[in-house]
Design an enzyme around this catalytic site. Structure first.
Site, PDB file in Angstrom:
ATOM      1  N   THR A  27       0.852  -1.194   0.000  1.00 56.04           N
ATOM      2  CA  THR A  27       0.000   0.000   0.000  1.00 56.04           C
ATOM      3  C   THR A  27       0.889   1.246   0.000  1.00 56.04           C
ATOM      4  O   THR A  27       1.725   1.405   0.878  1.00 56.04           O
ATOM      5  CB  THR A  27      -0.942  -0.041   1.224  1.00 56.04           C
ATOM      6  OG1 THR A  27      -1.893  -1.085   0.990  1.00 56.04           O
ATOM      7  CG2 THR A  27      -1.661   1.265   1.443  1.00 56.04           C
ATOM      8  N   GLN A 101      -4.177  -7.317  -6.697  1.00 58.53           N
ATOM      9  CA  GLN A 101      -4.678  -7.816  -5.420  1.00 58.53           C
ATOM     10  C   GLN A 101      -6.067  -7.249  -5.137  1.00 58.53           C
ATOM     11  O   GLN A 101      -6.257  -6.029  -5.038  1.00 58.53           O
ATOM     12  CB  GLN A 101      -3.727  -7.474  -4.273  1.00 58.53           C
ATOM     13  CG  GLN A 101      -4.026  -8.374  -3.059  1.00 58.53           C
ATOM     14  CD  GLN A 101      -3.374  -7.938  -1.781  1.00 58.53           C
ATOM     15  OE1 GLN A 101      -3.404  -6.756  -1.445  1.00 58.53           O
ATOM     16  NE2 GLN A 101      -2.798  -8.870  -1.037  1.00 58.53           N
ATOM     17  N   HIS A 177      -7.033 -11.081  -1.515  1.00 54.97           N
ATOM     18  CA  HIS A 177      -6.453 -10.639  -0.234  1.00 54.97           C
ATOM     19  C   HIS A 177      -7.344 -11.151   0.897  1.00 54.97           C
ATOM     20  O   HIS A 177      -8.432 -10.623   1.129  1.00 54.97           O
ATOM     21  CB  HIS A 177      -6.387  -9.110  -0.219  1.00 54.97           C
ATOM     22  CG  HIS A 177      -5.579  -8.529   0.911  1.00 54.97           C
ATOM     23  ND1 HIS A 177      -5.093  -9.278   1.956  1.00 54.97           N
ATOM     24  CD2 HIS A 177      -5.166  -7.250   1.137  1.00 54.97           C
ATOM     25  CE1 HIS A 177      -4.420  -8.482   2.790  1.00 54.97           C
ATOM     26  NE2 HIS A 177      -4.458  -7.248   2.308  1.00 54.97           N
ATOM     27  N   ASN A 180      -4.433 -10.019   6.929  1.00 53.88           N
ATOM     28  CA  ASN A 180      -4.259  -8.712   7.593  1.00 53.88           C
ATOM     29  C   ASN A 180      -5.524  -8.049   8.124  1.00 53.88           C
ATOM     30  O   ASN A 180      -5.603  -6.819   8.219  1.00 53.88           O
ATOM     31  CB  ASN A 180      -3.487  -7.758   6.666  1.00 53.88           C
ATOM     32  CG  ASN A 180      -2.085  -8.270   6.411  1.00 53.88           C
ATOM     33  OD1 ASN A 180      -1.619  -9.163   7.119  1.00 53.88           O
ATOM     34  ND2 ASN A 180      -1.408  -7.728   5.404  1.00 53.88           N
ATOM     35  N   TYR A 182      -8.678  -7.833   6.971  1.00 52.86           N
ATOM     36  CA  TYR A 182      -9.700  -7.252   6.098  1.00 52.86           C
ATOM     37  C   TYR A 182     -10.873  -8.230   5.965  1.00 52.86           C
ATOM     38  O   TYR A 182     -10.915  -9.237   6.660  1.00 52.86           O
ATOM     39  CB  TYR A 182      -9.065  -6.816   4.773  1.00 52.86           C
ATOM     40  CG  TYR A 182      -7.980  -5.797   5.046  1.00 52.86           C
ATOM     41  CD1 TYR A 182      -8.307  -4.551   5.591  1.00 52.86           C
ATOM     42  CD2 TYR A 182      -6.627  -6.099   4.878  1.00 52.86           C
ATOM     43  CE1 TYR A 182      -7.314  -3.626   5.935  1.00 52.86           C
ATOM     44  CE2 TYR A 182      -5.636  -5.183   5.212  1.00 52.86           C
ATOM     45  CZ  TYR A 182      -5.985  -3.944   5.742  1.00 52.86           C
ATOM     46  OH  TYR A 182      -5.018  -3.040   6.082  1.00 52.86           O
ATOM     47  N   ARG A 229      -3.756 -14.781  -0.410  1.00 47.38           N
ATOM     48  CA  ARG A 229      -2.853 -14.421   0.683  1.00 47.38           C
ATOM     49  C   ARG A 229      -3.575 -14.504   2.033  1.00 47.38           C
ATOM     50  O   ARG A 229      -4.681 -13.963   2.174  1.00 47.38           O
ATOM     51  CB  ARG A 229      -2.346 -12.999   0.492  1.00 47.38           C
ATOM     52  CG  ARG A 229      -1.246 -12.611   1.462  1.00 47.38           C
ATOM     53  CD  ARG A 229      -0.783 -11.177   1.247  1.00 47.38           C
ATOM     54  NE  ARG A 229       0.643 -11.039   1.500  1.00 47.38           N
ATOM     55  CZ  ARG A 229       1.200  -9.963   2.054  1.00 47.38           C
ATOM     56  NH1 ARG A 229       0.479  -8.926   2.402  1.00 47.38           N
ATOM     57  NH2 ARG A 229       2.502  -9.908   2.242  1.00 47.38           N
ATOM     58  N   ASN A 237      -4.497  -5.305  12.935  1.00 46.02           N
ATOM     59  CA  ASN A 237      -5.908  -4.934  12.782  1.00 46.02           C
ATOM     60  C   ASN A 237      -6.814  -5.672  13.767  1.00 46.02           C
ATOM     61  O   ASN A 237      -7.979  -5.944  13.463  1.00 46.02           O
ATOM     62  CB  ASN A 237      -6.389  -5.102  11.333  1.00 46.02           C
ATOM     63  CG  ASN A 237      -5.982  -3.915  10.464  1.00 46.02           C
ATOM     64  OD1 ASN A 237      -5.870  -2.790  10.960  1.00 46.02           O
ATOM     65  ND2 ASN A 237      -5.773  -4.148   9.180  1.00 46.02           N
ATOM     66  N   GLY A 319       8.724  -7.123   0.443  1.00 44.10           N
ATOM     67  CA  GLY A 319       8.004  -5.867   0.543  1.00 44.10           C
ATOM     68  C   GLY A 319       8.954  -4.691   0.626  1.00 44.10           C
ATOM     69  O   GLY A 319       9.319  -4.097  -0.392  1.00 44.10           O
ATOM     70  N   ARG A 320       9.401  -4.376   1.844  1.00 41.91           N
ATOM     71  CA  ARG A 320      10.278  -3.204   2.030  1.00 41.91           C
ATOM     72  C   ARG A 320      11.484  -3.183   1.089  1.00 41.91           C
ATOM     73  O   ARG A 320      11.800  -2.113   0.558  1.00 41.91           O
ATOM     74  CB  ARG A 320      10.697  -3.079   3.486  1.00 41.91           C
ATOM     75  CG  ARG A 320       9.627  -2.336   4.285  1.00 41.91           C
ATOM     76  CD  ARG A 320       9.952  -2.289   5.744  1.00 41.91           C
ATOM     77  NE  ARG A 320       9.327  -3.426   6.374  1.00 41.91           N
ATOM     78  CZ  ARG A 320       8.950  -3.452   7.651  1.00 41.91           C
ATOM     79  NH1 ARG A 320       9.173  -2.423   8.431  1.00 41.91           N
ATOM     80  NH2 ARG A 320       8.370  -4.510   8.139  1.00 41.91           N
TER      81      ARG A 320
HETATM   82  C1  8OZ Z   1      -0.368  -0.924   5.296  1.00 44.60           C
HETATM   83  C2  8OZ Z   1      -1.161   0.213   5.313  1.00 44.60           C
HETATM   84  C3  8OZ Z   1      -2.433   0.160   4.802  1.00 44.60           C
HETATM   85  C4  8OZ Z   1      -2.926  -1.027   4.276  1.00 44.60           C
HETATM   86  C5  8OZ Z   1      -2.333  -4.735   4.310  1.00 44.60           C
HETATM   87  C6  8OZ Z   1      -3.380  -3.450   2.601  1.00 44.60           C
HETATM   88  O1  8OZ Z   1      -1.849  -4.771   5.445  1.00 44.60           O
HETATM   89  C7  8OZ Z   1      -2.652  -3.435   3.693  1.00 44.60           C
HETATM   90  C8  8OZ Z   1      -2.124  -2.177   4.272  1.00 44.60           C
HETATM   91  C9  8OZ Z   1      -0.854  -2.089   4.790  1.00 44.60           C
HETATM   92  O2  8OZ Z   1      -2.584  -5.764   3.694  1.00 44.60           O
END
Ligand code: 8OZ
Length: 366
Positions: A27, A101, A177, A180, A182, A229, A237, A319-320
């Site tokens: 993101t 994604q 996705h 995390n 969601y 994923r 979260n 990622g990073r």
């Molecule tokens: C960091 C900031 C906002 C969203 C995720 C889509 O953790 C995100 C996300 C990551 O999968």
């Protein structure tokens, strides 16, 4: 010295990849502010990273309701499809491969980011102790309303339509996705799903929406072009589950039954320690899946080389390191030093900290 297997080609489902280095979904909050449309700067950023074996785009909302943060891209309007077409064309022109994604945030949103200022939707009306970014600052996520049973088919259809839109935008495939915290993760875990209909209660019921999403997406795409994923042990979260091995075992079996190309796991805490809780067993989860395994979280070159060499992973997502190194594959091939990412420019802004990280060749010429 022979090249490590990490840098060797792989056939994963219907994807022919030149190497096993994957750009993880990241993101970056740089779509157009009002329309959430990707544009030329985003195309340049992804095209710079086209030597990855596979690029997974940043999480992209499937509907206005699926949005949880300011300036993230969507895939639900004609303009957004057109914006993404610029991105896929630019990546393909550089010889790359890119999957979209598919994202619905569920309760990780704020009323100010929702259509008509409404409450976000979720499996249950349980607020997350979590924050989102509303364009001005970090705000506590809003208390969601629970989706009615007969609304869930509409959410599943939103995935189907977004998958179609991704085809139209020229992607090579899609990743669901389900990590995390969601919406799909919210349905899976018992800390966020207390429903008493056929989408809650037993593990089979909590996995139901995910099965339906896999069916919808594989109506539109060959299953060999679809990945998923999960983050089975991550608390990010405000996620909790009493029996993660059983819950995610069932979810991963559903992905396997759907014939998906790859299983992508965040190993440990998202963006944090790789430690697993007591009883957490990645090999056991992985064994439930017939396709390829993509490992993610805190990998560096050596860890990734070893993971592929030992057979732990078929692919490794970074990622990073990909934020700061557009030519990560070339740097790995030479075992060269990496640029360090600048956290201050991760989310939002323009070209700075986005498209201005130098390649090795550019650093050496400077
Ligand atoms: C960091 C900031 C906002 C969203 C995720 C889509 O953790 C995100 C996300 C990551 O999968």
């Amino acid at each position: 010295m022979t090249a490590p297997k990490l840098l060797s080609p792989a056939t994963i489902g219907e994807f022919d990849l030149p190497n096993r280095v994957v750009m993880a979904p990241l993101t970056r909050n740089r779509a157009r502010p009002d329309s959430n449309v990707p544009h030329a700067l985003n195309a340049e950023y992804y095209a710079q990273r086209a030597s990855a074996g596979l690029i997974i785009t940043e999480a992209t909302q499937i509907t206005p309701e699926g949005k949880g943060y300011a300036w993230t891209p969507g895939i639900h309007s004609a303009e957004q499809i057109g914006g993404w077409r610029q991105v896929t064309d630019a990546v393909h022109a550089q010889g790359g491969r890119i999957v979209l994604q598919l994202w619905h945030v569920g309760r990780i949103s704020h009323t100010s980011l929702q259509p008509d200022g409404q409450a976000p939707v979720a499996p249950s009306a349980i607020a997350a102790d979590a924050h989102t970014f509303d364009g001005e600052g970090f705000v506590q996520t809003s208390t969601p309303r629970a989706l009615a049973t007969d609304e869930i088919a509409r959410v599943v259809d939103d995935y189907r339509q977004a998958a179609r839109n991704a085809r139209q935008a020229g992607f090579d495939g899609v990743e669901v996705h389900a990590a995390n915290g969601y919406v799909l993760d919210q349905f899976l875990r018992d800390g966020s799903n207390t429903r008493d209909d056929r989408y809650g209660g037993s593990i089979e019921n909590r996995v139901r929406i995910l099965r339906e999403v896999f069916e919808a997406v594989t109506d539109v795409w060959p299953a060999g072009r679809v990945g998923v994923r999960f983050s089975p042990f991550a608390g990010f979260n405000d996620m909790h589950d009493r029996t993660p091995m059983q819950t995610f075992g069932a979810a991963i079996s559903a992905a396997s039954a759907a014939g998906l190309a790859y299983l992508h796991l965040v190993e440990g805490q998202t963006g944090g320690p790789r430690d697993l809780p007591e009883g957490g067993d990645l090999d056991a989860l992985r064994a439930r899946f017939d396709g390829a395994y993509m490992a993610n979280n805190g990998y560096d070159r050596q860890l990734a080389v070893d993971a592929v060499e030992s057979g732990h992973a078929d692919l490794v997502a970074f990622g990073r390191p990909y934020i700061a190194n557009p030519d990560l594959v070339e740097r790995f091939a030479r075992n060269a030093e990496l640029n360090a990412p600048d956290q201050a420019t991760f989310y939002g802004g323009g070209a700075e900290g986005y498209t201005d990280y130098p390649t090795l060749a550019e650093s050496q010429a400077a």
